[in-house]
Design an enzyme around this catalytic site. Structure first.
Site, mmCIF file in Angstrom:
data_model
loop_
_atom_site.group_PDB
_atom_site.id
_atom_site.type_symbol
_atom_site.label_atom_id
_atom_site.label_comp_id
_atom_site.label_asym_id
_atom_site.label_seq_id
_atom_site.Cartn_x
_atom_site.Cartn_y
_atom_site.Cartn_z
ATOM 1 N N ILE A 155 0.821 -1.211 0.000
ATOM 2 C CA ILE A 155 0.000 0.000 0.000
ATOM 3 C C ILE A 155 0.855 1.261 0.000
ATOM 4 O O ILE A 155 0.372 2.353 0.286
ATOM 5 C CB ILE A 155 -0.968 -0.001 1.204
ATOM 6 C CG1 ILE A 155 -0.226 -0.027 2.535
ATOM 7 C CG2 ILE A 155 -1.924 -1.166 1.112
ATOM 8 C CD1 ILE A 155 -1.133 0.091 3.749
ATOM 9 N N GLY A 156 2.139 1.068 -0.346
ATOM 10 C CA GLY A 156 3.078 2.178 -0.338
ATOM 11 C C GLY A 156 4.123 2.044 0.746
ATOM 12 O O GLY A 156 4.951 2.933 0.936
ATOM 13 N N THR A 157 4.115 0.913 1.442
ATOM 14 C CA THR A 157 4.994 0.722 2.589
ATOM 15 C C THR A 157 6.301 0.021 2.243
ATOM 16 O O THR A 157 7.177 -0.089 3.095
ATOM 17 C CB THR A 157 4.263 -0.107 3.660
ATOM 18 O OG1 THR A 157 3.730 -1.289 3.048
ATOM 19 C CG2 THR A 157 3.119 0.684 4.271
ATOM 20 N N GLY A 168 4.698 1.157 11.025
ATOM 21 C CA GLY A 168 4.295 2.266 10.172
ATOM 22 C C GLY A 168 3.374 3.286 10.800
ATOM 23 O O GLY A 168 3.463 4.483 10.501
ATOM 24 N N GLU A 169 2.458 2.854 11.679
ATOM 25 C CA GLU A 169 1.492 3.786 12.254
ATOM 26 C C GLU A 169 1.998 4.459 13.531
ATOM 27 O O GLU A 169 1.309 5.305 14.103
ATOM 28 C CB GLU A 169 0.190 3.045 12.533
ATOM 29 C CG GLU A 169 -0.463 2.526 11.260
ATOM 30 C CD GLU A 169 -1.651 1.626 11.529
ATOM 31 O OE1 GLU A 169 -2.784 2.141 11.585
ATOM 32 O OE2 GLU A 169 -1.454 0.412 11.686
#
Length: 599
Positions: A326-328, A559-560
């Site tokens: 998802i872009g990670t 990531g979050e």
């Protein structure tokens, strides 16, 4: 607010949790604060809007979808359309951003598939930008009240944290979770309550860094407490540090290097040069403020993933998992994991994802991809490597024939005897002689819970006459377990910092309270940060493996995490610059000017 209620237990368990005696803890406190914070409705605004192409062939359905949960999409389509799951395939190889809205299945996906079946020909539907504000969820408007008590030495005696969120008339799942208050600090007396208010608005849903709402409230309140105590904000947090998880009966975290994050982050930012007095730092008429906060995000505790690996006669490997990028950087990082576990050169590994025909993977959400998919890839590739070694030592034609398997290792596509390195064979030769590819498949294994933490620092410069806030420096230092790829991890940190600027200073979905309609469903009225709003973002990492995650080679989801601390760091910096606490987000120019006029 007078219609608020506590929903039934949801995604994160009960919505009303008490430990100890919060009332008695507040009574014992030498210093108390009682503060409220509000955050507006937010929307995802991925670069690529949601899009679906549905194709039926002989009663079987293939859907090309902008999905970050292809297996969830497959299951929902099968149930809604009354088709056997085996007759549904979902493909999503590339994605122009996914922040939660592309995880669950929304009506546009089902409608597209149903119409395609009715017409007997392929159908494609792409949501307009305006459609994305009503068709796939959002972060809800929230109100938080925190009451915190502490001794003069900064030791917390009690926390009461009540968060009230907007929900729809038909759904009351709460996505703004309260783990930061429950898990981050040592506090013997605690009550955390999450309430809902049903409104005539679309249903909220997952949105990146769901813990940021509670974290922003908690970390801002602790900053307010630090001023009441006359104590450095880092020192206050250190005095309430815990190496054990208060939310798990005091069981130790797998690893937690938050103290090192405080120290190294403060050193990199130059925190010791900060004058703690509000409005004390200036550059001419420009006010300068420095703020900090703790970042923390749960990762894992979710269904894991399976993986399939095939090593060909050319000595190359193909690894397949029904996950997403998802872009990670999933393509890159999982290729690295596979290459290391197999002992192949990275150029000889191909990682394939985004197809529900591949082995199962959980939704790309909850910072679960690296620990879940990484563990699956490691297990499958380790199994394939063992099989490869067993074939080699059993092959009379191999120079390694008869050697104990535990003496053979694989590096850069070569198998060799660790006692006599000159005795060697190549992966390509072994598989070619074997006459068929070497394969291994693993089933999903539950991802153990993890907890990534860090320290965030921000500098703002404010023109008090214009009310203009510029974020001029952002530093973060994090414990994410083992770092697989520093470039992709840093990119995730930068993304979190950008989100934090938007969350704190500009993003705000406006609703016409008479009609319930969103009045700024576009990027000209919903103000996301652009390049000119973002300074250079400095990210550092402890890079120590988490022993609780051996399958994932010591990595944790990350990531979050950065956003959960950076929003409060920016808000706290605004207070340090102006001497006025703005508790209603976003911190816009009118609020800065109003605060200046009050002085």
């Amino acid at each position: 607010m007078d219609e608020a209620y506590v929903p039934e237990p949801g995604l994160k368990g009960p919505n009303d949790i008490t430990r100890g005696d919060p009332g008695a803890g507040l009574a014992q406190a030498d210093v108390r604060i009682d503060v409220s914070y509000t955050t507006p409705m937010h929307h995802h605004n991925a670069l690529e809007p949601s899009a679906t192409t549905a194709v039926w062939d002989d009663g079987k359905l293939t859907v090309y979808e902008t999905a970050q949960g292809i297996n969830a999409t497959k299951a929902t389509l099968a149930e809604a359309l009354e088709v056997p799951p085996a007759d549904v395939r979902v493909i999503s190889r590339f994605l122009g951003g996914g922040f939660g809205a592309k995880g669950p299945v929304w009506p546009h996906t089902l409608i597209t598939a149903a119409i395609a079946r009715e017409l007997g020909r392929p159908v494609k539907l792409v949501l307009s930008r305006a459609h994305t504000y009503t068709s796939h969820g959002h972060r809800p408007e929230t109100h938080q009240r925190l009451r915190i008590g502490a001794k003069r030495d900064g030791t917390l005696t009690a926390i009461e944290h009540v968060t009230t969120s907007q929900v729809s008339r038909t759904e009351d799942l709460l996505f703004n979770t309260s783990e930061p208050t429950r898990m981050l600090y040592a506090c013997p007396n605690l009550r955390v309550t999450q309430r809902a208010v049903q409104l005539d608005l679309p249903a909220p849903s997952m949105m990146r860094s769901p813990e940021v709402v509670a974290s922003h409230g908690l970390e801002t309140a602790l900053d307010e407490l630090s001023y009441e105590l006359g104590m450095d904000p880092i020192e206050l947090r250190l005095r309430n540090y815990t190496a054990d998880n208060p939310d798990a009966d005091g069981a130790p975290f797998g690893s937690k290097h938050l103290k090192e994050c405080y120290r190294r982050g403060a050193d990199a930012f130059g925190w010791n040069k900060r004058d703690p007095r509000p409005r004390s730092m200036r550059d001419g008429d420009t006010l300068i403020g420095w703020g900090m906060a703790t970042a923390a995000h749960t990762a894992g505790g979710r269904p894991g993933a399976g993986a399939r690996v095939v090593i060909s006669a050319e000595g190359k490997a193909t690894v397949q998992v029904a996950t997403h990028d998802i872009g990670t950087g999933t393509y890159t990082v999982m290729s690295q994991v596979a290459a290391q576990s197999l002992g192949l050169d990275l150029a000889h590994v191909r990682f394939e994802l985004g197809d529900s025909n591949y082995p199962f993977a959980f939704v790309s959400a909850a910072s679960a991809t690296v620990p879940g998919v990484g563990a699956a890839v490691n297990r499958a590739c380790t199994a394939a490597r063992r099989t490869l070694i067993d074939i080699t030592v059993a092959d009379p034609r191999s120079p390694l024939h008869g050697i104990p398997a535990d003496r053979v290792t694989v590096e850069d596509g070569t198998l060799y005897d660790t006692d006599r390195r000159a005795r060697r064979d190549t992966v390509r030769a072994v598989v070619a002689r074997h006459g068929e590819p070497v394969e291994a498949t693993t089933e999903p294994v539950f991802i153990p819970p993890g907890y990534s933490t860090g320290a965030c620092f921000a500098e703002v410069r404010i023109d008090p006459g214009l009310g203009q806030v510029r974020v001029t420096r952002m530093h973060g230092f994090f414990d994410a377990g083992r770092v697989f790829n520093r470039r992709t991890l840093r990119s995730q940190g930068i993304g979190g910092a950008v989100w934090a600027v938007g969350f704190t200073l500009s993003e705000h979905t406006l609703v016409d309270r008479r009609l319930g309609r969103i009045v700024n469903p576009n990027l000209s009225g919903y103000l996301v940060p652009v390049n000119a709003d973002i300074p250079e973002v400095h990210m550092g990492f402890v890079d120590k493996p988490d022993p609780a995650n051996p399958d994932s080679l010591g990595a944790r989801g990350f990531g979050e995490t950065p956003m959960t601390g950076m929003t409060a760091a920016i808000g706290n910096a605004v207070y340090h610059a102006t001497g006025r606490r703005i508790r209603d987000l976003p911190i816009t120019q009118d609020k800065i000017i109003e605060a200046a006029e009050d002085q």
